[in-house]
Design a protein around this motif. Sequence first.
Motif, PDB file in Angstrom:
ATOM      1  N   VAL A 197       0.933  -1.265  -0.075  1.00 29.69           N
ATOM      2  CA  VAL A 197      -0.062   0.006  -0.036  1.00 29.69           C
ATOM      3  C   VAL A 197       0.909   1.268  -0.008  1.00 29.69           C
ATOM      4  O   VAL A 197       1.979   1.248   0.692  1.00 29.69           O
ATOM      5  CB  VAL A 197      -0.936  -0.022   1.228  1.00 29.69           C
ATOM      6  N   ALA A 198       0.510   2.189  -0.790  1.00 30.36           N
ATOM      7  CA  ALA A 198       1.176   3.410  -1.066  1.00 30.36           C
ATOM      8  C   ALA A 198       0.263   4.457  -1.096  1.00 30.36           C
ATOM      9  O   ALA A 198      -0.912   4.445  -1.293  1.00 30.36           O
ATOM     10  CB  ALA A 198       2.201   3.587  -2.021  1.00 30.36           C
ATOM     11  N   PRO A 199       0.842   5.811  -1.109  1.00 33.08           N
ATOM     12  CA  PRO A 199      -0.002   7.130  -0.996  1.00 33.08           C
ATOM     13  C   PRO A 199      -0.641   7.176  -2.439  1.00 33.08           C
ATOM     14  O   PRO A 199      -0.128   6.507  -3.502  1.00 33.08           O
ATOM     15  CB  PRO A 199       0.791   8.170  -0.872  1.00 33.08           C
ATOM     16  N   GLY A 200      -1.873   7.624  -2.567  1.00 33.70           N
ATOM     17  CA  GLY A 200      -2.649   7.937  -3.829  1.00 33.70           C
ATOM     18  C   GLY A 200      -1.388   8.406  -4.980  1.00 33.70           C
ATOM     19  O   GLY A 200      -0.901   9.240  -4.703  1.00 33.70           O
ATOM     20  N   GLY A 201      -1.794   7.886  -6.079  1.00 39.20           N
ATOM     21  CA  GLY A 201      -0.738   8.214  -7.399  1.00 39.20           C
ATOM     22  C   GLY A 201       0.577   7.460  -7.350  1.00 39.20           C
ATOM     23  O   GLY A 201       1.215   7.997  -8.207  1.00 39.20           O
ATOM     24  N   ARG A 202       0.741   6.799  -6.238  1.00 43.88           N
ATOM     25  CA  ARG A 202       1.786   6.013  -6.471  1.00 43.88           C
ATOM     26  C   ARG A 202       1.656   4.572  -6.887  1.00 43.88           C
ATOM     27  O   ARG A 202       2.469   3.550  -6.667  1.00 43.88           O
ATOM     28  CB  ARG A 202       2.734   5.840  -5.112  1.00 43.88           C
ATOM     29  N   ASP A 203       0.735   4.525  -8.056  1.00 42.45           N
ATOM     30  CA  ASP A 203       0.587   3.117  -8.518  1.00 42.45           C
ATOM     31  C   ASP A 203       1.420   2.567  -9.182  1.00 42.45           C
ATOM     32  O   ASP A 203       1.884   1.224  -9.159  1.00 42.45           O
ATOM     33  CB  ASP A 203      -0.811   3.236  -9.400  1.00 42.45           C
ATOM     34  N   ALA A 204       2.258   3.151  -9.923  1.00 44.12           N
ATOM     35  CA  ALA A 204       3.312   2.645 -10.689  1.00 44.12           C
ATOM     36  C   ALA A 204       4.616   2.269  -9.841  1.00 44.12           C
ATOM     37  O   ALA A 204       5.177   1.192 -10.157  1.00 44.12           O
ATOM     38  CB  ALA A 204       4.049   3.900 -11.834  1.00 44.12           C
TER      39      ALA A 204
END
Length: 603
Positions: free
Chosen positions: A432-439
């Motif tokens: 899990v990471a902050p939003g926008g860190r999908d890549a």
Amino acid sequence: MPKAVPASFDIASLATAYSEGLDPKDLLAAVEARIATHADPALFLARPTGAALTARAAALAALPADARAGLPLFGIPFVVKDNIDVAGLPTTAACPDFAYVPEASATVVARLEAAGAIMLGKVNLDQFATGLVGVRSPYGVPRNAFDPVLIPGGSSSGSATAVSAGIASFSLGTDTAGSGRVPAGLNNLVGLKPTPGLTSTQGVVPACRSLDCVSIFGLTVDDAWAVLTVMGGYDPADAFSRPIPIGTPGATPARVRIGMPGPAHRHFFGDTAGEAAFVAALDGLAARGWDLIEVDFEPFLAAARLLYEGPWVAERYAAIEAFITAKPDALHPVTRAIIEPACGRSAVEAFKASYRLADLRRQSEAVWGRVDALVMPTVTRAWTVAEVTADPIATNSALGTYTNFVNLFGLSALAVPERLRSDGRPSGLTFVAPGGRDAWLASIGRRVEGESGLPLGATGLPRPVPAPLAPMAPDGTVPLLVVGAHMSGLPLNGELVSRGGSFVAAVRTERSYRLHALAGGPPERPGLVRVGDGAGFAIPGEVWALPPEGLGSLLPLIPEPLCIGTVRLEDGATVKGFLCEREGLEGALDISGIGGWRAHLAR
């Protein structure tokens, strides 16, 4: 001679087969055979007619080569959770009395079909996407493809089992509280839950409209990412859509900081095999050289409890208020027991809960200054169908321990297979990471999944080794290879740092370059020249990430004979980097064989 259908339906295998002459109609014939062999009457709730599928295959087959090349998902079969609209097929949300036939497909489905994908049908789910177990449907319980004793996981039960069984290359689910991750963990799959707002929910029957995401189940991270790049992106028809950059995954950087729950926050509800597998997985992450950092999980766990214990369940009531008021008996008993009491929640409770969530979100933000991602077990306990049937509420709540908070906090998440437990059941990790860190998550997830050695889903087929990628740079930056005075600690490194540059990784080029100490100076400058395979060396260097404007302001400072070009790294990835024109080698010293620029300076 017709091209044979490959055993694996991963996207790369099918793309290769199509390039060698596979006909989409032969692929569909293989799909039908697999559906018959799988023989699960609780899987599909609606399918296109045979004539419609044949016409779709024929239309794709008739396309010229240049048109095919423009379709990134040419001939790739997928299924859709039956709370997502497909034009001309009923949407039931696993409630027969709720059914309607939409005239238009959901945005995500339309985008996938426009990219050449073939929609095979609508699949079962926990009714109205309420549940993490996959057994709350009047159409029956889809069979867990990996272990029939286990629940399939919900609410996207059919979406996961169809991919795990090898029937579809990928599938669409939805994820409000974990429905795009828990079924992945129980079926040995990848589950990609995008940042809220990155995938459109237009044409989706909502569960909690302010939290819902359309998620992706895939055999590999690369497959799920290929799907996201097609269907993701801003949709003005969806009021909750946001213009979030999708980004590009890259090679894992040299240092990855992973936050993990400490022993007091590890909850497995008596599943000792699951707990042992998670501890072993953490050891595996540490063995990669990643930094494992114990963090306070209490703000995340407290937010997870809010989702069902707080007034957010009233949003589920709002989604189907007219229907549940008119036909309450049409609901599955467990679904009704969860949703119906929510009408008694007050606006005062809702505001108080939103304040509590804001406090918890603020408490959680301190974690992101210490870590790049969090890791947790995808499934807290591998519940069996019998166990969930005996205690449907408590078991479901347990499965939401590490999933419910993610959308409440606006985070991105990726579930990946990691190993088999001592009892042979799948065990996965969720990052899990902050939003926008999908890549970023795709970058670390593809390494974990690719090195797992696990088969693809329940097919028993070997997992392909992920192709090498360029070193991962933060979203919105450009990776740049430096091999001389711009490396960390050397005289020109400040030109990178002052322009917002950050270190990514220590790397080496492939063995087709030579390095020279150029005449002139100070400062001394290196000249990297490509000479071809067999005549070169693997030259050490560093990859730094620069904002585009920083790189742009650096270019005028680069003196001839140096320039910026494309450099191929030892792992096959390519990046931009400093190169030298051959005319600039007059009077230069060839230092290729001494171990790089630092070794030259040490001499």
